[in-house]
Design a protein around this motif. Sequence first.
Motif, PDB file in Angstrom:
ATOM      1  N   ASN A 247      -5.047 -13.346  -4.998  1.00 16.90           N
ATOM      2  CA  ASN A 247      -4.770 -11.985  -5.470  1.00 16.90           C
ATOM      3  C   ASN A 247      -5.986 -11.050  -5.424  1.00 16.90           C
ATOM      4  OD1 ASN A 247      -2.599 -13.666  -7.375  1.00 16.90           O
ATOM      5  ND2 ASN A 247      -1.829 -11.808  -6.409  1.00 16.90           N
TER       6      ASN A 247
ATOM      7  N   ILE B 298      -5.270   0.707  -5.041  1.00 11.48           N
ATOM      8  CA  ILE B 298      -4.827  -0.475  -5.772  1.00 11.48           C
ATOM      9  C   ILE B 298      -5.958  -1.499  -5.773  1.00 11.48           C
ATOM     10  CG2 ILE B 298      -3.179  -2.392  -5.815  1.00 11.48           C
ATOM     11  CD1 ILE B 298      -1.682   0.125  -6.243  1.00 11.48           C
TER      12      ILE B 298
ATOM     13  N   THR C 279      -4.580  -6.678  -6.266  1.00 11.96           N
ATOM     14  CA  THR C 279      -3.192  -6.777  -5.801  1.00 11.96           C
ATOM     15  C   THR C 279      -2.261  -5.676  -6.307  1.00 11.96           C
ATOM     16  OG1 THR C 279      -3.313  -9.179  -5.479  1.00 11.96           O
ATOM     17  CG2 THR C 279      -1.116  -8.257  -5.808  1.00 11.96           C
ATOM     18  N   SER C 280      -2.285  -5.419  -7.613  1.00 14.52           N
ATOM     19  CA  SER C 280      -1.221  -4.562  -8.145  1.00 14.52           C
ATOM     20  C   SER C 280      -1.679  -3.556  -9.191  1.00 14.52           C
ATOM     21  CB  SER C 280      -0.128  -5.440  -8.760  1.00 14.52           C
ATOM     22  OG  SER C 280      -0.672  -6.238  -9.799  1.00 14.52           O
TER      23      SER C 280
ATOM     24  N   SER D   6       2.377   1.347  -5.170  1.00 14.64           N
ATOM     25  CA  SER D   6       2.384   0.075  -5.876  1.00 14.64           C
ATOM     26  C   SER D   6       1.971  -1.037  -4.926  1.00 14.64           C
ATOM     27  CB  SER D   6       3.764  -0.222  -6.477  1.00 14.64           C
ATOM     28  OG  SER D   6       4.722  -0.359  -5.447  1.00 14.64           O
TER      29      SER D   6
ATOM     30  N   SER E  12       1.802  -5.508  -4.368  1.00 14.70           N
ATOM     31  CA  SER E  12       2.316  -6.803  -4.786  1.00 14.70           C
ATOM     32  C   SER E  12       1.836  -7.868  -3.826  1.00 14.70           C
ATOM     33  CB  SER E  12       3.843  -6.777  -4.850  1.00 14.70           C
ATOM     34  OG  SER E  12       4.379  -6.566  -3.552  1.00 14.70           O
TER      35      SER E  12
ATOM     36  N   TYR F  96       0.438  -9.927   1.122  1.00 16.08           N
ATOM     37  CA  TYR F  96       0.332  -8.805   0.189  1.00 16.08           C
ATOM     38  C   TYR F  96       0.946  -7.561   0.812  1.00 16.08           C
ATOM     39  CZ  TYR F  96      -2.761 -12.050  -2.051  1.00 16.08           C
ATOM     40  OH  TYR F  96      -3.266 -13.187  -2.650  1.00 16.08           O
TER      41      TYR F  96
END
Lengths: 124, 107
Positions: free
Chosen positions: B31, B48, B51-52, B63, B65, B71
């Motif tokens: 991540n 970002i 990761t999120s 966003s 994820s 990813y």
Amino acid sequence: EVKLVESGGGLVQPGRSLKLSCAASGFSFNDYWMGWVRQAPGKGLEWIGEINQDSSTINYTPSLKDKFTISRDNAQNTLYLQMSKLGSEDTAIYYCARPQITIAAIFYWYFDFWGPGTMVTVSS
Amino acid sequence: DIQMTQTPSSMPASLGERVTISCRASQGISNYLNWYQQKPDGTIKPLIYYTSNLQSGVPSRFSGSGSGTDYSLTISSLEPEDFAMYYCQQYDSSPNTFGAGTKLELK
């Protein structure tokens, strides 16, 4: 307001050296790691390296380790990139950037502020 | 070095459209993945991190994820100022490496 301004770029002949500067303001410079990233014309971003607050730790991307030297002067709030044995492959925009690093339960590391960049052209 | 493969390299899209940009690492990166936006004038800003996590001041239409090696960055409804280049970056291992970028273009 955090501000990073690179300078020292220009036209340089192959094989020569060049030193870039990055003037920082708007934050406590000596509290932060600092880094350099470059972008060749029409290409993506390439991480060059980073230096910690007291210059005791300097990391480089391996392919540039023998050509580039990162340093800083905390009294002058300035970051430097000394480049030697320049070749056409070093033609790029060079960005100074400030990493935001948090080492807690989760490790965050990202560049939160970037300078506008300075162009270096290596050509005879 | 960890290789980051971004897809697509360019993406024509319309205002109001939902778009997703992907980034695949050559090995798991736990991540440790950031996203940046570069405007045509060269200005780069973070979107970002990890990761999120949305960077302060970035609109909520962005966003992120993913996990392991895969990813993505999603923009829920494109605004005119979103047409730019996007780059992912891993910081799991040194040297930190960026993807080759995705150019988001107006269709």
